[in-house]
Design a protein around this motif. Sequence first.
Motif, PDB file in Angstrom:
ATOM      1  N   GLN A  11      65.638  45.546   2.766  1.00 44.08           N
ATOM      2  CA  GLN A  11      65.694  46.773   3.430  1.00 44.08           C
ATOM      3  C   GLN A  11      65.224  46.698   5.009  1.00 44.08           C
ATOM      4  O   GLN A  11      65.225  47.729   5.707  1.00 44.08           O
ATOM      5  CB  GLN A  11      64.543  47.782   2.860  1.00 44.08           C
ATOM      6  CG  GLN A  11      65.008  48.260   1.438  1.00 44.08           C
ATOM      7  CD  GLN A  11      63.988  48.997   0.905  1.00 44.08           C
ATOM      8  OE1 GLN A  11      62.833  49.206   1.538  1.00 44.08           O
ATOM      9  NE2 GLN A  11      64.209  49.667  -0.324  1.00 44.08           N
ATOM     10  N   ASN A  14      66.598  48.871   8.307  1.00 41.64           N
ATOM     11  CA  ASN A  14      66.695  50.150   7.960  1.00 41.64           C
ATOM     12  C   ASN A  14      65.401  51.051   7.519  1.00 41.64           C
ATOM     13  O   ASN A  14      64.547  50.189   7.401  1.00 41.64           O
ATOM     14  CB  ASN A  14      67.819  50.009   6.645  1.00 41.64           C
ATOM     15  CG  ASN A  14      68.511  51.283   6.712  1.00 41.64           C
ATOM     16  OD1 ASN A  14      68.170  52.315   7.053  1.00 41.64           O
ATOM     17  ND2 ASN A  14      69.489  51.465   5.556  1.00 41.64           N
ATOM     18  N   TYR A  71      69.888  52.151  -0.391  1.00 39.04           N
ATOM     19  CA  TYR A  71      68.619  51.591   0.230  1.00 39.04           C
ATOM     20  C   TYR A  71      67.508  51.514  -0.799  1.00 39.04           C
ATOM     21  O   TYR A  71      66.611  50.571  -0.746  1.00 39.04           O
ATOM     22  CB  TYR A  71      68.224  52.731   1.322  1.00 39.04           C
ATOM     23  CG  TYR A  71      66.908  52.641   1.850  1.00 39.04           C
ATOM     24  CD1 TYR A  71      66.948  51.515   2.880  1.00 39.04           C
ATOM     25  CD2 TYR A  71      65.630  52.993   1.557  1.00 39.04           C
ATOM     26  CE1 TYR A  71      66.055  51.018   3.555  1.00 39.04           C
ATOM     27  CE2 TYR A  71      64.553  52.767   2.215  1.00 39.04           C
ATOM     28  CZ  TYR A  71      64.437  51.770   3.121  1.00 39.04           C
ATOM     29  OH  TYR A  71      63.266  51.434   3.724  1.00 39.04           O
TER      30      TYR A  71
END
Length: 91
Positions: A11, A14, A71
């Motif tokens: 991740q 982001n 995500y």
Amino acid sequence: MSGAVLSSFAQAGNARILNIVFICVAVVSFNPWCNMWMAIAPDFFSLEVNPWYYLMGIVCTFFALRGVVIYEKLPEKPAIVEATGKKPLLK
């Protein structure tokens, strides 16, 4: 994406809030009842005259929601960024 491909990413780079902002932008921009474009040019952006604009809004909203799902499937961000030695600003 397959699980093997997802596990090679993280991740990092982001943030959950970024995905939420994408969803909000898609909903506000392509809302057929009160969006900025409808206020400026209602003759051109009405649902009856220009349905493709709103169909594209459905597509954009779908991909914004897909971004959230992808995500959430990615491995967690590291507690410390290796390059800088600092904590990530956003989770």
